[in-house]
Scaffold this motif. Structure first.
Motif, PDB file in Angstrom:
ATOM      1  N   MET A 152       0.821  -1.204   0.000  1.00 11.45           N
ATOM      2  CA  MET A 152       0.000   0.000   0.000  1.00 11.45           C
ATOM      3  C   MET A 152       0.860   1.260   0.000  1.00 11.45           C
ATOM      4  O   MET A 152       0.539   2.248  -0.670  1.00 11.45           O
ATOM      5  CB  MET A 152      -0.931   0.002   1.225  1.00 11.45           C
ATOM      6  CG  MET A 152      -2.040  -1.035   1.169  1.00 11.45           C
ATOM      7  SD  MET A 152      -3.173  -0.781  -0.228  1.00 11.45           S
ATOM      8  CE  MET A 152      -2.751  -2.197  -1.245  1.00 11.45           C
ATOM      9  N   GLY A 186      -5.675   7.320  -2.580  1.00 12.94           N
ATOM     10  CA  GLY A 186      -4.404   7.836  -2.098  1.00 12.94           C
ATOM     11  C   GLY A 186      -3.851   8.863  -3.079  1.00 12.94           C
ATOM     12  O   GLY A 186      -3.146   8.477  -4.014  1.00 12.94           O
ATOM     13  N   PRO A 187      -4.239  10.158  -2.946  1.00 16.40           N
ATOM     14  CA  PRO A 187      -5.070  10.751  -1.894  1.00 16.40           C
ATOM     15  C   PRO A 187      -6.572  10.533  -2.139  1.00 16.40           C
ATOM     16  O   PRO A 187      -6.974  10.141  -3.227  1.00 16.40           O
ATOM     17  CB  PRO A 187      -4.730  12.240  -2.000  1.00 16.40           C
ATOM     18  CG  PRO A 187      -4.422  12.431  -3.453  1.00 16.40           C
ATOM     19  CD  PRO A 187      -3.730  11.174  -3.899  1.00 16.40           C
ATOM     20  N   VAL A 245       0.650   4.097  -2.943  1.00 19.80           N
ATOM     21  CA  VAL A 245       0.336   5.493  -2.624  1.00 19.80           C
ATOM     22  C   VAL A 245       1.442   6.428  -3.119  1.00 19.80           C
ATOM     23  O   VAL A 245       1.170   7.548  -3.575  1.00 19.80           O
ATOM     24  CB  VAL A 245       0.109   5.658  -1.110  1.00 19.80           C
ATOM     25  CG1 VAL A 245       0.009   7.132  -0.738  1.00 19.80           C
ATOM     26  CG2 VAL A 245      -1.157   4.919  -0.678  1.00 19.80           C
ATOM     27  N   LYS A 246       2.693   5.989  -3.057  1.00 19.75           N
ATOM     28  CA  LYS A 246       3.812   6.829  -3.492  1.00 19.75           C
ATOM     29  C   LYS A 246       3.961   6.868  -5.015  1.00 19.75           C
ATOM     30  O   LYS A 246       4.530   7.814  -5.566  1.00 19.75           O
ATOM     31  CB  LYS A 246       5.123   6.321  -2.883  1.00 19.75           C
ATOM     32  CG  LYS A 246       5.254   6.544  -1.393  1.00 19.75           C
ATOM     33  CD  LYS A 246       6.554   5.970  -0.867  1.00 19.75           C
ATOM     34  CE  LYS A 246       7.750   6.636  -1.509  1.00 19.75           C
ATOM     35  NZ  LYS A 246       9.028   6.108  -1.002  1.00 19.75           N
TER      36      LYS A 246
END
Length: 492
Positions: free
Chosen positions: A429, A447-448, A433-434
Protein backbone atom coordinates in the motif's frame (compact mmCIF):
# COMPACT_ATOMS: atom_id res chain seq x y z
CA UNK A 1 24.71 3.96 -45.10
CA UNK A 2 27.73 5.84 -43.86
CA UNK A 3 27.48 8.74 -41.45
CA UNK A 4 29.13 11.05 -44.01
CA UNK A 5 26.56 10.22 -46.66
CA UNK A 6 23.65 10.89 -44.31
CA UNK A 7 24.76 14.46 -43.60
CA UNK A 8 25.28 15.44 -47.29
CA UNK A 9 22.92 17.76 -49.08
CA UNK A 10 21.77 17.42 -52.68
CA UNK A 11 24.41 18.26 -55.32
CA UNK A 12 23.91 20.36 -58.41
CA UNK A 13 25.19 17.42 -60.47
CA UNK A 14 22.17 15.33 -61.46
CA UNK A 15 24.12 12.15 -62.25
CA UNK A 16 25.99 12.39 -58.94
CA UNK A 17 22.69 12.56 -57.06
CA UNK A 18 21.37 9.47 -58.86
CA UNK A 19 24.62 7.61 -58.19
CA UNK A 20 24.47 8.55 -54.49
CA UNK A 21 21.03 6.98 -54.25
CA UNK A 22 22.18 3.84 -56.05
CA UNK A 23 25.23 3.51 -53.79
CA UNK A 24 23.16 3.99 -50.65
CA UNK A 25 20.57 1.40 -51.66
CA UNK A 26 23.00 -1.04 -53.24
CA UNK A 27 22.22 -4.75 -52.76
CA UNK A 28 18.54 -3.86 -52.32
CA UNK A 29 16.98 -5.73 -55.22
CA UNK A 30 13.63 -3.92 -55.11
CA UNK A 31 15.13 -0.40 -55.25
CA UNK A 32 14.23 1.17 -58.59
CA UNK A 33 15.34 4.34 -60.42
CA UNK A 34 13.96 5.84 -63.60
CA UNK A 35 15.48 8.72 -65.56
CA UNK A 36 13.72 10.60 -68.36
CA UNK A 37 13.89 14.00 -70.03
CA UNK A 38 11.11 16.57 -70.23
CA UNK A 39 11.51 19.79 -72.23
CA UNK A 40 15.27 19.50 -72.18
CA UNK A 41 15.53 18.86 -68.44
CA UNK A 42 16.44 15.54 -66.84
CA UNK A 43 14.20 14.17 -64.10
CA UNK A 44 14.85 11.05 -62.05
CA UNK A 45 12.55 9.15 -59.71
CA UNK A 46 13.66 6.64 -57.08
CA UNK A 47 11.58 4.30 -54.93
CA UNK A 48 11.47 0.84 -53.35
CA UNK A 49 9.20 -1.32 -55.43
CA UNK A 50 7.93 -3.62 -52.66
CA UNK A 51 6.56 -0.84 -50.44
CA UNK A 52 5.44 1.65 -53.10
CA UNK A 53 2.14 1.77 -54.94
CA UNK A 54 3.32 1.17 -58.50
CA UNK A 55 -0.04 2.20 -59.97
CA UNK A 56 0.42 5.69 -58.54
CA UNK A 57 4.04 5.85 -59.69
CA UNK A 58 3.42 4.67 -63.26
CA UNK A 59 -0.08 5.87 -63.90
CA UNK A 60 -0.13 9.20 -62.16
CA UNK A 61 3.19 10.68 -61.08
CA UNK A 62 5.02 10.21 -64.39
CA UNK A 63 2.00 11.37 -66.41
CA UNK A 64 1.45 14.44 -64.23
CA UNK A 65 5.12 15.43 -64.50
CA UNK A 66 4.91 15.25 -68.28
CA UNK A 67 1.84 17.51 -68.24
CA UNK A 68 3.59 20.35 -66.40
CA UNK A 69 4.32 23.39 -68.52
CA UNK A 70 7.18 24.56 -66.33
CA UNK A 71 9.68 21.77 -65.57
CA UNK A 72 10.72 23.12 -62.20
CA UNK A 73 7.23 23.57 -60.72
CA UNK A 74 6.92 20.09 -59.26
CA UNK A 75 5.19 21.39 -56.14
CA UNK A 76 2.20 22.06 -58.41
CA UNK A 77 1.72 18.35 -58.94
CA UNK A 78 -1.84 17.31 -57.97
CA UNK A 79 -0.55 14.91 -55.33
CA UNK A 80 -1.91 15.08 -51.77
CA UNK A 81 1.38 14.71 -49.90
CA UNK A 82 4.38 16.36 -51.57
CA UNK A 83 7.16 18.43 -50.04
CA UNK A 84 10.59 19.67 -51.01
CA UNK A 85 13.91 18.97 -49.29
CA UNK A 86 17.63 19.36 -49.91
CA UNK A 87 18.73 16.83 -47.27
CA UNK A 88 19.78 13.37 -48.43
CA UNK A 89 19.05 12.00 -44.95
CA UNK A 90 15.37 12.93 -45.33
CA UNK A 91 15.33 11.48 -48.83
CA UNK A 92 16.74 8.14 -47.63
CA UNK A 93 14.26 8.02 -44.76
CA UNK A 94 11.36 8.93 -47.07
CA UNK A 95 12.22 6.21 -49.59
CA UNK A 96 12.41 3.64 -46.78
CA UNK A 97 8.93 4.82 -45.71
CA UNK A 98 7.43 4.06 -49.13
CA UNK A 99 7.77 7.53 -50.66
CA UNK A 100 8.94 8.38 -54.16
CA UNK A 101 11.88 10.77 -54.50
CA UNK A 102 11.98 13.08 -57.55
CA UNK A 103 15.28 14.71 -58.45
CA UNK A 104 15.71 17.33 -61.18
CA UNK A 105 18.74 18.06 -63.26
CA UNK A 106 20.77 21.14 -62.24
CA UNK A 107 18.61 21.59 -59.13
CA UNK A 108 19.58 21.26 -55.48
CA UNK A 109 16.02 20.51 -54.38
CA UNK A 110 14.31 17.09 -54.38
CA UNK A 111 10.65 16.25 -53.84
CA UNK A 112 9.11 13.46 -51.78
CA UNK A 113 5.67 12.09 -52.66
CA UNK A 114 3.81 9.73 -50.36
CA UNK A 115 2.89 6.53 -52.21
CA UNK A 116 3.39 4.05 -49.37
CA UNK A 117 1.90 0.58 -49.74
CA UNK A 118 2.24 -1.33 -46.47
CA UNK A 119 0.06 -4.40 -46.06
CA UNK A 120 -1.90 -4.87 -42.83
CA UNK A 121 -4.30 -7.47 -41.54
CA UNK A 122 -8.03 -6.87 -41.24
CA UNK A 123 -9.55 -5.65 -37.99
CA UNK A 124 -10.72 -8.19 -35.42
CA UNK A 125 -11.37 -8.27 -31.72
CA UNK A 126 -8.21 -8.67 -29.59
CA UNK A 127 -7.97 -12.17 -28.14
CA UNK A 128 -6.68 -10.89 -24.78
CA UNK A 129 -9.42 -8.26 -24.27
CA UNK A 130 -12.68 -9.93 -25.24
CA UNK A 131 -15.97 -8.52 -24.03
CA UNK A 132 -19.61 -9.62 -24.10
CA UNK A 133 -21.34 -6.51 -25.44
CA UNK A 134 -20.30 -3.45 -27.38
CA UNK A 135 -17.91 -3.14 -30.30
CA UNK A 136 -15.73 -6.06 -31.35
CA UNK A 137 -13.08 -4.35 -33.46
CA UNK A 138 -9.41 -3.88 -32.70
CA UNK A 139 -6.36 -1.96 -33.84
CA UNK A 140 -4.09 -3.17 -36.63
CA UNK A 141 -0.40 -2.62 -37.40
CA UNK A 142 -0.98 0.43 -39.62
CA UNK A 143 -0.62 3.81 -37.91
CA UNK A 144 -2.89 5.63 -40.38
CA UNK A 145 -5.61 2.98 -40.10
CA UNK A 146 -5.54 3.15 -36.31
CA UNK A 147 -5.91 6.93 -36.40
CA UNK A 148 -8.76 6.49 -38.87
CA UNK A 149 -10.51 4.09 -36.48
CA UNK A 150 -10.29 6.63 -33.65
CA UNK A 151 -11.43 9.54 -35.83
CA UNK A 152 -14.43 7.48 -36.86
CA UNK A 153 -15.37 7.22 -33.17
CA UNK A 154 -14.50 10.78 -32.12
CA UNK A 155 -15.66 13.04 -34.93
CA UNK A 156 -14.41 16.42 -33.80
CA UNK A 157 -11.62 18.74 -34.99
CA UNK A 158 -10.48 18.88 -31.36
CA UNK A 159 -8.98 15.40 -31.73
CA UNK A 160 -5.36 16.28 -32.40
CA UNK A 161 -2.76 13.90 -33.78
CA UNK A 162 0.90 14.94 -33.58
CA UNK A 163 3.49 12.86 -35.45
CA UNK A 164 6.98 12.32 -34.04
CA UNK A 165 9.88 10.34 -35.48
CA UNK A 166 11.74 8.62 -32.65
CA UNK A 167 14.98 6.69 -32.81
CA UNK A 168 18.62 7.10 -33.75
CA UNK A 169 20.50 8.41 -36.77
CA UNK A 170 19.35 5.80 -39.25
CA UNK A 171 16.39 3.88 -37.83
CA UNK A 172 13.38 5.90 -36.75
CA UNK A 173 9.83 4.94 -35.82
CA UNK A 174 6.77 7.10 -36.41
CA UNK A 175 4.72 7.77 -33.30
CA UNK A 176 1.38 9.57 -33.10
CA UNK A 177 0.32 11.41 -29.94
CA UNK A 178 -3.45 11.81 -29.76
CA UNK A 179 -5.51 13.97 -27.40
CA UNK A 180 -8.62 16.14 -27.28
CA UNK A 181 -7.44 19.75 -27.31
CA UNK A 182 -10.49 21.09 -25.48
CA UNK A 183 -10.17 18.55 -22.64
CA UNK A 184 -6.56 17.33 -22.19
CA UNK A 185 -4.25 19.34 -19.96
CA UNK A 186 -1.44 21.07 -21.94
CA UNK A 187 1.04 20.44 -19.11
CA UNK A 188 0.47 16.69 -19.26
CA UNK A 189 0.69 16.77 -23.07
CA UNK A 190 4.05 18.56 -22.89
CA UNK A 191 5.37 16.04 -20.34
CA UNK A 192 4.48 13.14 -22.64
CA UNK A 193 5.91 14.83 -25.75
CA UNK A 194 9.13 15.79 -23.97
CA UNK A 195 9.76 12.28 -22.63
CA UNK A 196 9.12 10.71 -26.03
CA UNK A 197 11.25 13.22 -27.94
CA UNK A 198 14.25 12.46 -25.71
CA UNK A 199 14.26 8.74 -26.59
CA UNK A 200 17.48 7.74 -28.34
CA UNK A 201 17.39 4.17 -29.60
CA UNK A 202 19.32 2.61 -32.48
CA UNK A 203 16.54 0.08 -32.90
CA UNK A 204 12.90 -0.10 -33.86
CA UNK A 205 10.56 1.16 -31.15
CA UNK A 206 7.69 -0.91 -29.79
CA UNK A 207 5.04 -0.03 -27.17
CA UNK A 208 6.91 -2.15 -24.59
CA UNK A 209 10.17 -0.28 -25.19
CA UNK A 210 8.30 3.04 -25.21
CA UNK A 211 6.76 2.23 -21.84
CA UNK A 212 10.15 1.54 -20.26
CA UNK A 213 11.60 4.79 -21.60
CA UNK A 214 8.85 7.14 -20.41
CA UNK A 215 7.23 5.56 -17.32
CA UNK A 216 7.88 7.18 -13.93
CA UNK A 217 9.15 4.13 -12.05
CA UNK A 218 10.74 1.37 -14.14
CA UNK A 219 11.41 -0.83 -11.09
CA UNK A 220 7.81 -0.95 -9.92
CA UNK A 221 5.94 -4.23 -10.52
CA UNK A 222 2.84 -2.21 -11.46
CA UNK A 223 2.42 -0.89 -15.03
CA UNK A 224 1.98 2.90 -15.12
CA UNK A 225 0.85 3.00 -18.75
CA UNK A 226 -2.24 1.16 -19.94
CA UNK A 227 -1.58 -0.92 -23.08
CA UNK A 228 -4.69 -1.87 -25.05
CA UNK A 229 -5.71 -3.02 -28.52
CA UNK A 230 -9.32 -1.85 -28.12
CA UNK A 231 -10.34 1.39 -29.93
CA UNK A 232 -13.38 1.83 -27.67
CA UNK A 233 -11.18 1.82 -24.56
CA UNK A 234 -8.83 4.39 -26.13
CA UNK A 235 -11.71 6.62 -27.24
CA UNK A 236 -13.26 6.56 -23.75
CA UNK A 237 -9.95 7.52 -22.12
CA UNK A 238 -9.35 10.31 -24.65
CA UNK A 239 -12.72 11.78 -23.74
CA UNK A 240 -11.69 11.64 -20.07
CA UNK A 241 -8.75 13.92 -20.90
CA UNK A 242 -6.03 11.31 -21.15
CA UNK A 243 -3.43 10.96 -23.90
CA UNK A 244 -2.98 8.05 -26.29
CA UNK A 245 0.21 7.11 -28.13
CA UNK A 246 0.20 4.93 -31.24
CA UNK A 247 3.39 3.35 -32.61
CA UNK A 248 3.83 2.48 -36.28
CA UNK A 249 3.89 -1.28 -36.81
CA UNK A 250 2.05 -2.10 -33.59
CA UNK A 251 -1.61 -2.84 -32.86
CA UNK A 252 -1.26 -1.60 -29.28
CA UNK A 253 -2.12 1.87 -27.98
CA UNK A 254 -0.55 3.34 -24.84
CA UNK A 255 -2.79 5.42 -22.55
CA UNK A 256 -1.49 7.85 -19.92
CA UNK A 257 -1.78 8.96 -17.17
CA UNK A 258 -3.69 6.13 -15.51
CA UNK A 259 -4.47 4.85 -12.03
CA UNK A 260 -4.43 1.39 -10.48
CA UNK A 261 -8.21 1.15 -10.91
CA UNK A 262 -7.99 1.93 -14.65
CA UNK A 263 -6.64 -1.60 -15.18
CA UNK A 264 -9.75 -3.12 -13.58
CA UNK A 265 -12.23 -1.21 -15.72
CA UNK A 266 -13.66 -3.00 -18.73
CA UNK A 267 -15.88 -1.77 -21.60
CA UNK A 268 -18.40 -4.33 -20.35
CA UNK A 269 -18.83 -2.20 -17.22
CA UNK A 270 -20.31 0.57 -19.36
CA UNK A 271 -22.10 -1.63 -21.90
CA UNK A 272 -24.24 -3.18 -19.13
CA UNK A 273 -26.40 -1.59 -16.45
CA UNK A 274 -24.48 0.03 -13.63
CA UNK A 275 -25.55 -2.55 -11.01
CA UNK A 276 -24.07 -5.43 -12.99
CA UNK A 277 -21.05 -3.35 -14.01
CA UNK A 278 -20.32 -2.46 -10.38
CA UNK A 279 -20.69 -6.08 -9.28
CA UNK A 280 -18.25 -7.32 -11.93
CA UNK A 281 -15.72 -4.64 -11.01
CA UNK A 282 -15.88 -5.60 -7.34
CA UNK A 283 -15.35 -9.24 -8.35
CA UNK A 284 -12.19 -8.25 -10.23
CA UNK A 285 -10.83 -6.23 -7.31
CA UNK A 286 -11.54 -9.10 -4.91
CA UNK A 287 -9.63 -11.27 -7.37
CA UNK A 288 -6.63 -8.95 -6.91
CA UNK A 289 -6.43 -9.70 -3.19
CA UNK A 290 -7.05 -13.42 -3.74
CA UNK A 291 -4.31 -13.63 -6.38
CA UNK A 292 -1.55 -12.14 -4.26
CA UNK A 293 -2.57 -13.46 -0.83
CA UNK A 294 -4.43 -16.79 -1.00
CA UNK A 295 -1.35 -19.09 -1.27
CA UNK A 296 0.35 -17.00 1.42
CA UNK A 297 -2.67 -17.24 3.73
CA UNK A 298 -2.81 -21.02 3.26
CA UNK A 299 0.91 -21.35 4.13
CA UNK A 300 0.56 -19.06 7.15
CA UNK A 301 -2.41 -21.00 8.54
CA UNK A 302 -0.94 -24.46 7.95
CA UNK A 303 2.53 -23.54 9.27
CA UNK A 304 1.73 -21.12 12.12
CA UNK A 305 -1.97 -20.55 12.84
CA UNK A 306 -3.80 -23.84 12.28
CA UNK A 307 -5.76 -23.24 15.52
CA UNK A 308 -7.99 -20.65 13.80
CA UNK A 309 -9.52 -23.37 11.58
CA UNK A 310 -12.40 -25.66 12.62
CA UNK A 311 -11.23 -29.07 13.87
CA UNK A 312 -12.82 -30.96 10.97
CA UNK A 313 -11.03 -28.80 8.40
CA UNK A 314 -7.72 -29.16 10.24
CA UNK A 315 -8.12 -32.94 10.11
CA UNK A 316 -8.75 -32.91 6.35
CA UNK A 317 -5.77 -30.65 5.64
CA UNK A 318 -3.51 -32.68 7.93
CA UNK A 319 -4.44 -35.92 6.20
CA UNK A 320 -3.64 -34.42 2.77
CA UNK A 321 -0.27 -33.15 4.06
CA UNK A 322 0.70 -36.29 5.93
CA UNK A 323 2.71 -37.92 3.13
CA UNK A 324 4.06 -34.74 1.46
CA UNK A 325 7.82 -34.76 2.19
CA UNK A 326 8.43 -30.98 2.29
CA UNK A 327 6.84 -27.85 3.85
CA UNK A 328 3.85 -26.01 2.30
CA UNK A 329 6.05 -23.17 0.95
CA UNK A 330 7.83 -25.62 -1.37
CA UNK A 331 4.44 -26.98 -2.46
CA UNK A 332 3.26 -23.48 -3.33
CA UNK A 333 6.41 -22.64 -5.28
CA UNK A 334 6.23 -25.89 -7.26
CA UNK A 335 2.60 -25.32 -8.21
CA UNK A 336 3.02 -21.61 -8.99
CA UNK A 337 5.99 -22.30 -11.25
CA UNK A 338 4.16 -25.20 -12.91
CA UNK A 339 1.19 -22.91 -13.56
CA UNK A 340 3.46 -20.30 -15.17
CA UNK A 341 5.08 -22.97 -17.34
CA UNK A 342 1.70 -24.25 -18.52
CA UNK A 343 0.53 -20.70 -19.25
CA UNK A 344 3.62 -19.89 -21.32
CA UNK A 345 3.33 -23.18 -23.20
CA UNK A 346 -0.34 -22.55 -23.99
CA UNK A 347 0.47 -19.05 -25.33
CA UNK A 348 3.38 -20.11 -27.55
CA UNK A 349 1.78 -23.21 -29.06
CA UNK A 350 -0.85 -23.31 -31.84
CA UNK A 351 -4.42 -23.17 -30.59
CA UNK A 352 -5.16 -26.88 -31.15
CA UNK A 353 -2.01 -27.96 -29.30
CA UNK A 354 -2.55 -25.39 -26.54
CA UNK A 355 -5.89 -26.99 -25.66
CA UNK A 356 -4.18 -30.37 -25.41
CA UNK A 357 -1.50 -28.93 -23.13
CA UNK A 358 -4.16 -27.37 -20.91
CA UNK A 359 -5.98 -30.70 -20.55
CA UNK A 360 -2.79 -32.65 -19.90
CA UNK A 361 -1.49 -30.05 -17.47
CA UNK A 362 -4.73 -29.53 -15.61
CA UNK A 363 -5.97 -33.11 -15.35
CA UNK A 364 -3.20 -35.62 -15.95
CA UNK A 365 -0.34 -33.81 -14.22
CA UNK A 366 -2.59 -32.51 -11.44
CA UNK A 367 -3.95 -35.95 -10.66
CA UNK A 368 -0.57 -37.66 -10.93
CA UNK A 369 1.23 -35.14 -8.72
CA UNK A 370 -1.35 -35.61 -5.95
CA UNK A 371 -1.30 -39.41 -6.17
CA UNK A 372 2.51 -39.31 -5.99
CA UNK A 373 2.21 -37.30 -2.73
CA UNK A 374 4.31 -34.47 -4.17
CA UNK A 375 1.57 -31.87 -3.58
CA UNK A 376 -1.52 -31.95 -1.38
CA UNK A 377 -5.10 -31.78 -2.64
CA UNK A 378 -5.70 -28.55 -0.75
CA UNK A 379 -2.74 -26.82 -2.40
CA UNK A 380 -4.07 -27.79 -5.84
CA UNK A 381 -7.37 -26.07 -4.98
CA UNK A 382 -5.62 -22.98 -3.60
CA UNK A 383 -3.44 -22.52 -6.70
CA UNK A 384 -6.37 -23.12 -9.05
CA UNK A 385 -8.46 -20.42 -7.33
CA UNK A 386 -5.44 -18.09 -7.40
CA UNK A 387 -4.95 -18.61 -11.14
CA UNK A 388 -8.64 -18.04 -11.92
CA UNK A 389 -8.63 -14.84 -9.85
CA UNK A 390 -5.61 -13.44 -11.69
CA UNK A 391 -7.22 -14.09 -15.08
CA UNK A 392 -10.20 -11.85 -14.25
CA UNK A 393 -8.07 -8.71 -14.80
CA UNK A 394 -9.02 -7.12 -18.15
CA UNK A 395 -5.41 -6.05 -18.90
CA UNK A 396 -2.84 -8.84 -19.38
CA UNK A 397 0.14 -6.86 -18.05
CA UNK A 398 -1.56 -6.19 -14.71
CA UNK A 399 -2.60 -9.85 -14.49
CA UNK A 400 1.04 -10.92 -14.84
CA UNK A 401 2.18 -8.34 -12.29
CA UNK A 402 -0.14 -9.53 -9.55
CA UNK A 403 0.88 -13.17 -10.11
CA UNK A 404 4.47 -12.03 -9.69
CA UNK A 405 3.58 -10.32 -6.39
CA UNK A 406 2.32 -13.61 -4.96
CA UNK A 407 5.90 -14.91 -4.67
CA UNK A 408 7.19 -12.35 -2.11
CA UNK A 409 3.93 -12.81 -0.20
CA UNK A 410 4.56 -16.57 -0.07
CA UNK A 411 8.06 -16.04 1.35
CA UNK A 412 6.77 -13.49 3.90
CA UNK A 413 4.09 -15.92 5.08
CA UNK A 414 6.58 -18.80 5.37
CA UNK A 415 8.80 -16.66 7.64
CA UNK A 416 6.32 -14.73 9.80
CA UNK A 417 2.90 -16.20 9.16
CA UNK A 418 -0.04 -13.79 9.12
CA UNK A 419 2.24 -11.07 10.48
CA UNK A 420 4.37 -11.39 7.34
CA UNK A 421 1.27 -11.04 5.15
CA UNK A 422 0.19 -7.89 7.02
CA UNK A 423 3.69 -6.40 6.67
CA UNK A 424 3.65 -7.30 2.96
CA UNK A 425 0.31 -5.55 2.42
CA UNK A 426 1.49 -2.47 4.32
CA UNK A 427 4.59 -2.21 2.12
CA UNK A 428 2.43 -2.78 -0.95
CA UNK A 429 0.00 0.00 0.00
CA UNK A 430 2.88 2.40 0.75
CA UNK A 431 4.33 1.70 -2.69
CA UNK A 432 0.96 2.20 -4.42
CA UNK A 433 0.34 5.49 -2.62
CA UNK A 434 3.81 6.83 -3.49
CA UNK A 435 3.65 5.74 -7.15
CA UNK A 436 2.81 8.27 -9.86
CA UNK A 437 1.86 8.12 -13.52
CA UNK A 438 2.99 11.28 -15.36
CA UNK A 439 2.48 13.37 -12.25
CA UNK A 440 -0.88 11.82 -11.36
CA UNK A 441 -1.28 9.80 -8.13
CA UNK A 442 -1.44 6.12 -9.08
CA UNK A 443 -3.71 5.00 -6.24
CA UNK A 444 -6.26 7.81 -6.60
CA UNK A 445 -9.02 8.24 -5.56
CA UNK A 446 -7.93 6.50 -2.33
CA UNK A 447 -4.40 7.84 -2.10
CA UNK A 448 -5.07 10.75 -1.89
CA UNK A 449 -8.80 10.67 -1.18
CA UNK A 450 -10.78 12.29 -3.98
CA UNK A 451 -14.47 12.05 -3.28
CA UNK A 452 -15.53 13.21 -6.75
CA UNK A 453 -13.67 10.30 -8.39
CA UNK A 454 -15.20 7.58 -6.20
CA UNK A 455 -18.14 7.43 -8.59
CA UNK A 456 -16.09 5.35 -11.06
CA UNK A 457 -13.53 3.40 -9.05
CA UNK A 458 -14.65 0.48 -6.83
CA UNK A 459 -18.15 0.76 -8.28
CA UNK A 460 -19.76 2.65 -11.14
CA UNK A 461 -22.69 4.98 -10.61
CA UNK A 462 -25.20 5.54 -13.45
CA UNK A 463 -23.41 7.33 -16.24
CA UNK A 464 -25.81 10.26 -16.27
CA UNK A 465 -24.77 10.96 -12.66
CA UNK A 466 -21.10 11.33 -13.59
CA UNK A 467 -21.11 15.12 -13.74
CA UNK A 468 -17.34 15.50 -13.94
CA UNK A 469 -14.45 13.71 -15.59
CA UNK A 470 -11.84 11.93 -13.45
CA UNK A 471 -9.38 14.44 -12.02
CA UNK A 472 -6.35 12.14 -12.48
CA UNK A 473 -5.48 13.52 -15.92
CA UNK A 474 -6.18 17.11 -14.78
CA UNK A 475 -8.62 17.85 -17.64
CA UNK A 476 -9.14 21.54 -18.40
CA UNK A 477 -12.84 20.85 -18.98
CA UNK A 478 -14.13 18.67 -16.14
CA UNK A 479 -17.85 18.87 -16.80
CA UNK A 480 -19.33 16.05 -18.87
CA UNK A 481 -22.93 15.67 -17.68
CA UNK A 482 -25.73 17.68 -16.08
CA UNK A 483 -26.38 14.97 -13.49
CA UNK A 484 -29.90 14.44 -14.77
CA UNK A 485 -31.53 12.26 -17.38
CA UNK A 486 -33.02 15.29 -19.06
CA UNK A 487 -36.51 13.95 -19.69
CA UNK A 488 -37.17 13.24 -15.97
CA UNK A 489 -37.82 16.30 -13.82
CA UNK A 490 -36.59 14.64 -10.61
CA UNK A 491 -33.44 13.36 -12.39
CA UNK A 492 -34.30 9.70 -11.72
Amino acid sequence: MSEDTLTDTIHSDFLLNIQTLKNTFSNIHDFKTRVFEIKGRKIGIAYIDSITNKDIVNGRIVNEIKKLDVPDSLLELPIADIHATDDFKKIFSGIMSGKVAIIEGNSMIAYLLDTGLFESRSMREPDSEKIVGGSHDGFVESLNKNINILRNRIRTPNLKSELLSVGGEEITTNISILYLENIANPEVINIVKNRISLIKLENSLTPGKLEEFIEDSSYSPFPQILETERPDRVAANLMDGRIAVLVEGSATASIMPVTFFSFYQSPDDYNSRFILGSFLRIIRLVGFFISISLPAIYIAIVSFHYEILPYELVTNIKSSLEYVPYPPVIEALIMQLTLELLKEAAIRLPTSMAQTVAIVGGLVIGTAIVEANLVSNTMIIVIAITAISSFTVPIYEMSSSIRLLSFPMIFAASLLGLVGIVVGFILLMIHLVKLESFGAPYFAPFGPIRMSDLKDSLIRVPYWKMKTRPSTAKPINQKQSTGKKGWAEDGE
